[in-house]
Enzyme design. Structure first.
Site, mmCIF file in Angstrom:
data_model
loop_
_atom_site.group_PDB
_atom_site.id
_atom_site.type_symbol
_atom_site.label_atom_id
_atom_site.label_comp_id
_atom_site.label_asym_id
_atom_site.label_seq_id
_atom_site.Cartn_x
_atom_site.Cartn_y
_atom_site.Cartn_z
ATOM 1 N N LYS A 262 0.832 -1.199 0.000
ATOM 2 C CA LYS A 262 0.000 0.000 0.000
ATOM 3 C C LYS A 262 0.871 1.256 0.000
ATOM 4 C CE LYS A 262 -3.765 -2.046 2.740
ATOM 5 N NZ LYS A 262 -4.867 -1.897 1.774
ATOM 6 N N ARG A 336 -10.250 -11.840 1.662
ATOM 7 C CA ARG A 336 -11.081 -12.896 1.076
ATOM 8 C C ARG A 336 -10.352 -14.235 1.119
ATOM 9 N NH1 ARG A 336 -11.574 -9.273 -4.101
ATOM 10 N NH2 ARG A 336 -11.350 -7.811 -2.358
#
Ligand code: BES
Ligand code: MN
Ligand code: ZN
Length: 487
Positions: A262, A336
């Site tokens: 990020k 996920r």
């Protein structure tokens, strides 16, 4: 006890916008010679949500002050706003140094007034800055006196206190830095809950995870030096042949993004990427304390997502515990992955109904902003139950559709699924990835990425910082599933 008799540091008086004085305030008002009605009629307090006005008294009644606080207009009101009005009222009271606050009941503005008042007030005692040394800005709330809420409400008050405190526990866990709240620290919290409430607890580390084939969780953990944990708390209090609710939380204790790292801006907020885990554990503690007659599991997939030398790479293909293969396109779509294995774990332990909570996508903020959780589900009846729980909890969730058309977006050239690069409908597709691991069981996915932490300073009527989103909803859901047709 009435407002004219009570001896408090302040009497908190609800004011509804555009409604004049609330009926329960009128007796107090006449004792005070019309002081409150004059303030309201002269628009010195307009009843706007979060508008707060302290008023000095000079001995007319035993209490020292009034604290007028706004509820906004009735058409905008719901359980979430009602709680936040009380959250901020209590914070203001504490700022002014009022430790003993009496609150007058407003006319019915939401379904369950007392729960909203008590939960909101308890939430108003939480401090984000508890790790700062030096002078405190606010006093502690010592006593909350409820005026006009009816007799024999002890049970409801205790239940609401429990939910307020559980929400605060979740907020505090979110708030803890990643160097403190590690996967093992989350596991230790689970062990503490298990000891206190006599629950079954199982904590899997790297070796057991390898044996169970939980390669998606291991893949995310591979870039970190701290070992992952797959946590399961289990209470078996339901009737023979009844449902088993699995509450599954994303417990990324810090999300750097991994190799798909990020940007630096706001990366520190990724210490709260375990908000789903926080909600699930905090809710489980209340469910166990209340001895809700239901089989319930709390499952947490806990790991860091770091870019170490042994980190997984974009392009890697991993075989999930379920046997499906997943192409890792973006290592930052890690939630996920760990949830997929955690859901397989829940099914292996007999889950019949699944709800997962995850700070899954930035797209949730695009869809609804910080005002609500985005949800998807494969089952209308189970969703309706979750929606009812959300309503009772004052913990907003809004369902987005799963259209068959999106399915192609999840396809990989090399594996059964890819974990990102869907191009659109990010919050829905993130949920649809997870759906591939629920084996058709009734399931709801709550993406709390936006609702669990309000980082938008302009959005002033939503609690700032960590919110504990989903905590109260889960407790109400367990109650509803245990007692589907309340008498
Ligand atoms: N933990 C983040 C999602 C997130 C973003 C939570 C902002 C709270 C605030 C998640 O793991 C993530 O990085 N999601 C990616 C997914 C993408 C790579 C498909 C995102 O939303 O950008
Ligand atoms: Mn991520
Ligand atoms: Zn994440």
């Amino acid at each position: 006890m009435t407002a004219t008799q009570v001896q408090a540091d302040a009497i908190a008086i609800p004011v509804v916008a555009g409604r004049g004085l609330q009926e329960p305030v009128q007796q107090l008002d006449s004792t005070l010679g019309g002081m409150v009605s004059e303030i309201v009629s002269r628009n010195e307090h307009r009843g706007r949500l979060l508008e707060i006005l302290p008023v000095h008294l000079s001995g007319q009644i035993p209490s020292r002050r009034l604290l007028l606080y706004g509820l906004g207009s009735l058409r905008d009101m719901d359980g979430q706003r009602m709680r936040y009005a009380h959250h901020e009222m209590i914070r203001a009271a504490r700022t002014y140094g009022y430790g003993k606050v009496a609150v007058l009941k407003a006319e019915p503005v939401v379904e369950e007034n007392l729960a909203a008042v008590v939960e909101g007030s308890v939430m108003g005692t939480w401090e984000q800055r508890s790790r700062q040394s030096g002078q405190r800005d606010r006093v502690e709330l010592e006593e909350l006196i409820l005026l006009g809420f009816g007799l024999d409400r002890e049970h409801d008050v205790v239940a609401a206190e429990q939910l307020g405190e559980a929400t605060n526990r979740a907020r505090e866990w979110q708030n803890l830095p990643g160097n403190v709240l590690t996967p093992e620290a989350l596991a230790e919290e689970a062990r503490r809950i298990a000891r206190r409430h006599e629950l079954e607890v199982e904590i899997l580390g790297p070796e057991e995870l390898r044996a169970g084939g939980y390669n998606l969780l291991l893949g995310v953990a591979a870039g970190s030096n701290v070992p992952p944990r797959l946590i399961r708390l289990h209470q078996k209090r339901g009737p023979e042949g009844g449902p088993t609710l699995a509450m599954v939380g994303k417990g990324i204790t810090f999300d750097s993004g991994g190799i798909s790292i990020k940007v630096a801006k706001n990366m520190h907020l990724m210490k709260a990427d375990m908000a789903g885990a926080a909600a699930v554990l905090a809710a489980m503690e209340v469910i166990a304390a209340r001895r809700i007659p239901l089989d319930v599991m709390a499952i947490v997939a806990a790991t860091e997502n770091m870019p170490g030398g042994s980190a997984q790479r974009p392009g890697d293909v991993i075989t999930a515990a379920s046997g499906k293969t997943v192409e890792i396109i973006n290592t930052d779509a890690e939630g996920r992955l760990v949830l997929a294995d955690a859901l397989t774990h829940a099914l292996r332990h007999g889950a019949s109904h699944l709800i997962d909570l995850a700070t899954l996508t930035g797209a949730a903020t695009v869809a609804l902003g910080h005002a609500a959780t985005t949800a998807v589900s494969n089952n209308d009846a189970f969703w309706e139950m979750v929606a009812a729980a959300s309503q009772r909890a004052g913990d907003r969730a809004w369902r987005l559709p799963i259209y068959a058309d999106y399915r192609v977006l999840l396809q990989s050239k090399y594996a059964d699924l890819r974990n990102s690069d869907y191009g659109e409908a990010g919050s829905i597709c993130g949920g649809m990835f997870i759906q591939e691991f629920v084996e058709g069981k009734p399931w709801v996915h709550l993406d709390i990425a936006a609702s669990s932490w309000n980082s938008n300073g302009d959005l002033t009527t939503i609690p700032r910082g960590p919110t504990g989103a989903g905590t109260r909803l889960l407790v109400h859901l367990a109650e509803l599933l245990a007692h589907p047709n309340p008498a």
